[in-house]
Design an enzyme around this catalytic site. Structure first.
Site, PDB file in Angstrom:
ATOM      1  N   GLY A  12       0.871  -1.276   0.012  1.00 21.65           N
ATOM      2  CA  GLY A  12      -0.030   0.053   0.317  1.00 21.65           C
ATOM      3  C   GLY A  12       0.869   1.292   0.207  1.00 21.65           C
ATOM      4  O   GLY A  12       0.597   2.543   0.535  1.00 21.65           O
ATOM      5  N   SER A  42       0.510  -3.809   5.267  1.00 19.58           N
ATOM      6  CA  SER A  42       0.178  -4.222   6.498  1.00 19.58           C
ATOM      7  C   SER A  42       0.680  -3.005   6.960  1.00 19.58           C
ATOM      8  O   SER A  42       2.081  -2.299   6.664  1.00 19.58           O
ATOM      9  CB  SER A  42       2.107  -4.492   6.819  1.00 19.58           C
ATOM     10  OG  SER A  42       2.204  -4.792   8.001  1.00 19.58           O
ATOM     11  N   VAL A  87       9.177   7.956   0.902  1.00 22.41           N
ATOM     12  CA  VAL A  87      10.159   9.037   0.400  1.00 22.41           C
ATOM     13  C   VAL A  87       9.423   8.974  -1.090  1.00 22.41           C
ATOM     14  O   VAL A  87       8.613   8.237  -0.776  1.00 22.41           O
ATOM     15  CB  VAL A  87      11.645   8.824   0.360  1.00 22.41           C
ATOM     16  CG1 VAL A  87      12.527   9.720   1.875  1.00 22.41           C
ATOM     17  CG2 VAL A  87      11.767   7.280   0.149  1.00 22.41           C
ATOM     18  N   LYS A 121       6.043  21.822 -10.262  1.00 21.43           N
ATOM     19  CA  LYS A 121       7.314  21.363 -10.591  1.00 21.43           C
ATOM     20  C   LYS A 121       7.830  21.748 -12.449  1.00 21.43           C
ATOM     21  O   LYS A 121       7.004  21.739 -12.846  1.00 21.43           O
ATOM     22  CB  LYS A 121       7.844  20.105 -10.389  1.00 21.43           C
ATOM     23  CG  LYS A 121       9.485  20.119 -10.421  1.00 21.43           C
ATOM     24  CD  LYS A 121       9.788  18.093  -9.553  1.00 21.43           C
ATOM     25  CE  LYS A 121      10.606  18.122 -10.341  1.00 21.43           C
ATOM     26  NZ  LYS A 121      10.630  16.291 -10.089  1.00 21.43           N
ATOM     27  N   PRO A 162      14.857  22.030 -17.368  1.00 20.07           N
ATOM     28  CA  PRO A 162      13.000  21.984 -17.844  1.00 20.07           C
ATOM     29  C   PRO A 162      12.100  20.787 -18.540  1.00 20.07           C
ATOM     30  O   PRO A 162      12.688  20.098 -19.166  1.00 20.07           O
ATOM     31  CB  PRO A 162      12.776  23.112 -19.005  1.00 20.07           C
ATOM     32  CG  PRO A 162      14.380  23.093 -19.901  1.00 20.07           C
ATOM     33  CD  PRO A 162      15.229  21.860 -19.296  1.00 20.07           C
TER      34      PRO A 162
HETATM   35  C1  LIG Z   1      16.019   7.984  -0.873  1.00 25.56           C
HETATM   36  C2  LIG Z   1      14.971   8.048  -1.921  1.00 25.56           C
HETATM   37  C3  LIG Z   1      14.305   8.673  -2.876  1.00 25.56           C
HETATM   38  C4  LIG Z   1      13.163   8.785  -3.303  1.00 25.56           C
HETATM   39  N1  LIG Z   1      12.301  10.284  -4.519  1.00 25.56           N
HETATM   40  C5  LIG Z   1      11.916   9.908  -5.338  1.00 25.56           C
HETATM   41  C6  LIG Z   1      11.090  10.898  -6.315  1.00 25.56           C
HETATM   42  O1  LIG Z   1      11.772  12.079  -5.664  1.00 25.56           O
HETATM   43  N2  LIG Z   1      10.473  10.945  -7.272  1.00 25.56           N
HETATM   44  C7  LIG Z   1      10.054   9.366  -7.261  1.00 25.56           C
HETATM   45  O2  LIG Z   1       9.434   8.927  -8.198  1.00 25.56           O
HETATM   46  N3  LIG Z   1      10.115   8.102  -6.714  1.00 25.56           N
HETATM   47  C8  LIG Z   1      11.377   8.760  -5.282  1.00 25.56           C
HETATM   48  N4  LIG Z   1      11.791   7.627  -5.059  1.00 25.56           N
HETATM   49  C9  LIG Z   1      10.969   5.987  -4.989  1.00 25.56           C
HETATM   50  C10 LIG Z   1      10.159   6.138  -4.848  1.00 25.56           C
HETATM   51  O3  LIG Z   1       9.862   6.553  -2.837  1.00 25.56           O
HETATM   52  C11 LIG Z   1       8.864   4.492  -4.752  1.00 25.56           C
HETATM   53  O4  LIG Z   1       8.997   4.251  -6.003  1.00 25.56           O
HETATM   54  C12 LIG Z   1       7.679   4.930  -4.114  1.00 25.56           C
HETATM   55  O5  LIG Z   1       7.393   5.934  -2.708  1.00 25.56           O
HETATM   56  C13 LIG Z   1       6.940   3.670  -4.537  1.00 25.56           C
HETATM   57  O6  LIG Z   1       7.606   2.432  -3.361  1.00 25.56           O
HETATM   58  P1  LIG Z   1       6.379   0.880  -3.436  1.00 25.56           P
HETATM   59  O7  LIG Z   1       4.808   1.861  -3.381  1.00 25.56           O
HETATM   60  O8  LIG Z   1       7.211   0.287  -4.192  1.00 25.56           O
HETATM   61  O9  LIG Z   1       7.028   1.260  -2.276  1.00 25.56           O
HETATM   62  P2  LIG Z   1       7.323   1.070  -0.257  1.00 25.56           P
HETATM   63  O10 LIG Z   1       6.252   1.989   0.012  1.00 25.56           O
HETATM   64  O11 LIG Z   1       8.106   0.555   0.540  1.00 25.56           O
HETATM   65  O12 LIG Z   1       5.255   0.485  -0.047  1.00 25.56           O
HETATM   66  C14 LIG Z   1       5.515  -0.987   0.300  1.00 25.56           C
HETATM   67  C15 LIG Z   1       4.195  -1.919   0.193  1.00 25.56           C
HETATM   68  O13 LIG Z   1       4.390  -2.983   0.369  1.00 25.56           O
HETATM   69  C16 LIG Z   1       3.780  -3.443   2.159  1.00 25.56           C
HETATM   70  N5  LIG Z   1       4.133  -4.220   2.411  1.00 25.56           N
HETATM   71  C17 LIG Z   1       5.401  -5.582   2.750  1.00 25.56           C
HETATM   72  N6  LIG Z   1       6.137  -6.753   2.641  1.00 25.56           N
HETATM   73  C18 LIG Z   1       4.764  -6.945   3.430  1.00 25.56           C
HETATM   74  C19 LIG Z   1       4.183  -8.252   3.772  1.00 25.56           C
HETATM   75  N7  LIG Z   1       5.002  -9.632   4.144  1.00 25.56           N
HETATM   76  N8  LIG Z   1       3.074  -8.084   3.945  1.00 25.56           N
HETATM   77  C20 LIG Z   1       2.742  -6.965   4.076  1.00 25.56           C
HETATM   78  N9  LIG Z   1       3.083  -5.757   3.588  1.00 25.56           N
HETATM   79  C21 LIG Z   1       3.525  -5.886   2.525  1.00 25.56           C
HETATM   80  C22 LIG Z   1       4.249  -2.068   3.273  1.00 25.56           C
HETATM   81  O14 LIG Z   1       3.824  -2.771   4.297  1.00 25.56           O
HETATM   82  C23 LIG Z   1       4.164  -1.069   1.739  1.00 25.56           C
HETATM   83  O15 LIG Z   1       2.804  -0.889   1.895  1.00 25.56           O
HETATM   84  C24 LIG Z   1      12.480   7.646  -4.060  1.00 25.56           C
HETATM   85  C25 LIG Z   1      13.023   6.499  -3.140  1.00 25.56           C
HETATM   86  C26 LIG Z   1      13.928   6.727  -2.763  1.00 25.56           C
HETATM   87  C27 LIG Z   1      15.032   5.455  -1.815  1.00 25.56           C
END
Ligand SMILES: Cc1cc2nc3c(=O)[nH]c(=O)nc-3n(C[C@H](O)[C@H](O)[C@H](O)COP(=O)(O)OP(=O)(O)OC[C@H]3O[C@@H](n4cnc5c(N)ncnc54)[C@H](O)[C@@H]3O)c2cc1C
Length: 499
Positions: A13, A40, A48, A79, A99
């Site tokens: 999520g 979870s 982030v 932006k 840009p």
């Molecule tokens: C330093 C940094 C800077 C960034 N800056 C940018 C930016 O400027 N622009 C951009 O587009 N992206 C950026 N990103 C990437 C961005 O943060 C991610 O692409 C975005 O937040 C999506 O993350 P996600 O949903 O894949 O993972 P997460 O946000 O990590 O979500 C994972 C989900 O899986 C769930 N989960 C995991 N394991 C289980 C389990 N066993 N059981 C139940 N639930 C589970 C967690 O609870 C959570 O809900 C950045 C990343 C980093 C590290």
């Protein structure tokens, strides 16, 4: 047409999970597909990822969500692009602006391309990108990249937003449209005899079956790598950054600008992202060249914070899974891959993955889809690698290693060779068909922005064979267009007015 699956379970999520859930639900709901999202609350999200490309605007437009609905709830700002500072020690090239594209660029971009080529081939003509592009002026002057109603040109823009709030907004929007939301910690993944995913099993014994699964579990990649064992290809050979340390600061007294700032530091770079209630800051660095305490100290010193001020440390895993769609599972977001955040492309790839997947599903084109996604990663990766390879900085081991290595793809070698041999870079980008990842303008801005030209003393005055553009005219044109755009603060206030 391949009929949609009857049920989809999404694990995760974070922003990736909720974006994908909403896009699948929009397309498949009318066919009766049941979409459930499991996350979870004990694990949480990475929290982030606060800058976007213009793809995010297209995403909200697709879902029919207006800026007035989502932006104030996510403390979001506009932006116009990214300012890079401190990446070059070449006089006059200490900073430049990348840009987002606009139709107005059509009037000045030809002059800019011509001038960079003249300068590359030894003529002393102005070739810094900033004066040629309206978005650089909009950001510099504290305006918003919002074209007024009578402005006859398309202006693309992205956003800055709070990562937690945008997830919550998309969750509320999605659950109101019928997406089931489940709080559970998945402990294991069950495969059937054929090797497809059969069910996710929670630590309290609940079992979640579906026809199709989406792995949006973040860097854990619980299904795609954990259960389906899809190999992960690291990008560490030419993207060195593997860590980040982050902390917010209050808004500056003199207001905010419509751009992300990326400031090069001893072993990486610091971002400043302006929201309506705070500035998000983070130092993205390589742990091979600086340890976490020194990185935190460098970030604090840059921001003028005390030694004990709170920071959060993060690990990053740069690379991608070999294939994003394996059997009955699609990986999306950090579980699928991650390129470091220099150009804020992660959510762009999430949206592109989900939309391309929906098309590929209909036509049952899994292999083509996987190939296309892999190429997109490599295409964006090359652009990021080019930042480091052509930055003009050599004051630390980190920068010396990054500006010297030869781990370049053939495609990137072609771009760099075209630039330094004085060839037509626009034609090279078009010939390679990589403009769909970064436009010729972006490549020109980066390479020129870092001052990749012969040294000043080697340049000859332009003779009659070189067309010289009157920069005062360019300035008047760009400045005149930019004057039509509203101040950023006014544009953000307007979002709060009742419709
Ligand atoms: C330093 C940094 C800077 C960034 N800056 C940018 C930016 O400027 N622009 C951009 O587009 N992206 C950026 N990103 C990437 C961005 O943060 C991610 O692409 C975005 O937040 C999506 O993350 P996600 O949903 O894949 O993972 P997460 O946000 O990590 O979500 C994972 C989900 O899986 C769930 N989960 C995991 N394991 C289980 C389990 N066993 N059981 C139940 N639930 C589970 C967690 O609870 C959570 O809900 C950045 C990343 C980093 C590290």
């Amino acid at each position: 047409m391949n009929p949609p699956p009857r049920s989809v379970v999404i694990l995760g999520g974070g922003t990736a999970g909720w974006m994908t859930a909403n896009l699948l639900n929009r397309r498949w709901k009318e066919h009766g597909t049941k979409i459930s999202l499991i996350e979870s609350s004990a694990i949480g999200i990475i929290g982030v990822g606060e800058g976007s490309t213009p793809q995010l605007k297209a995403f909200f437009d697709t879902l029919g969500i207006s800026e007035a609905e989502w932006m104030p709830r996510c403390n979001a700002t506009y932006k116009a692009g990214i300012e890079f500072a401190g990446w070059s020690d070449q006089p006059g090239y200490e900073r430049y602006f990348h840009p987002f594209p606009t139709d107005v660029d059509g009037f000045t971009q030809g002059q800019f391309f011509y001038s960079t080529r003249a300068r590359r081939t030894g003529r002393d003509v102005p070739a810094h990108p900033d004066p040629f592009f309206i978005q650089a002026r909009i950001a510099r002057d504290g305006r918003a990249p919002l074209a007024p109603p009578n402005f006859p040109f398309l202006v693309s823009y992205g956003y800055h937003f709070d990562a937690h709030l945008i997830g919550a907004f998309l969750r509320d929007f999605g659950t109101a449209k019928g997406i089931e939301h489940i709080d559970a910690k998945i402990a294991s993944v069950e495969l059937n005899d054929a090797g497809d995913v059969a069910a996710l099993v929670a630590d309290d014994g609940r079992r979640f079956e579906a026809d199709f699964f989406v792995d949006a579990s973040g860097f854990r990649a619980a299904i795609i790598e954990g259960a389906l064992k899809e190999p992960h290809r690291p990008f560490a050979e030419n993207l060195f950054n593997d860590s980040a340390v982050v902390t917010p600061t209050p808004l500056p007294a003199d207001g905010i600008h419509a751009c992300t700032r990326s400031i090069a530091k001893s072993a990486g770079w610091i971002w400043n992202i302006p929201l309506t209630n705070r500035i998000g800051n983070g130092y993205v660095y390589s742990s091979r060249y600086i340890d976490r305490d020194d990185a935190a100290a460098e970030l604090r010193a840059h921001l003028g914070l005390g030694e004990d001020s709170e920071v959060r440390h993060l690990q990053m895993r740069c690379g991608r899974v070999e294939r994003s769609w394996v059997r009955n599972c699609l990986a999306v977001g950090l579980s699928q891959g991650f390129l470091e955040p220099l150009e804020a492309t992660a959510l762009h790839i999430v949206i592109n993955t989900a939309e391309s997947f929906l098309e590929a599903w209909e036509e049952e084109k899994r292999d083509e889809f996987n190939e296309k996604i892999a190429r997109r990663y490599e295409g964006i990766r090359d652009y990021l690698v080019c930042h480091y390879r052509t930055a003009q900085r050599s004051d630390t081991e980190y920068w010396r290693a990054l500006t010297k290595h030869n781990a370049l793809s053939d495609s990137l070698k072609g771009v760099i060779t075209a630039w330094f041999t004085g060839a037509d870079l626009e034609q090279e980008v078009l010939r390679q068909d990589i403009g769909k990842y970064y436009l010729p303008t972006s490549w020109h801005c980066m390479l020129a922005g870092y001052g990749n030209f012969p040294k000043q003393e080697q340049l000859k005055p332009p003779g009659p064979d070189v067309v010289q553009f009157n920069m005062a005219d360019v300035d008047r044109f760009v400045g005149g267009c930019a004057m039509n755009f509203p101040p950023l603060s006014e544009a953000l206030e307007r979002l709060k007015e009742p419709a």
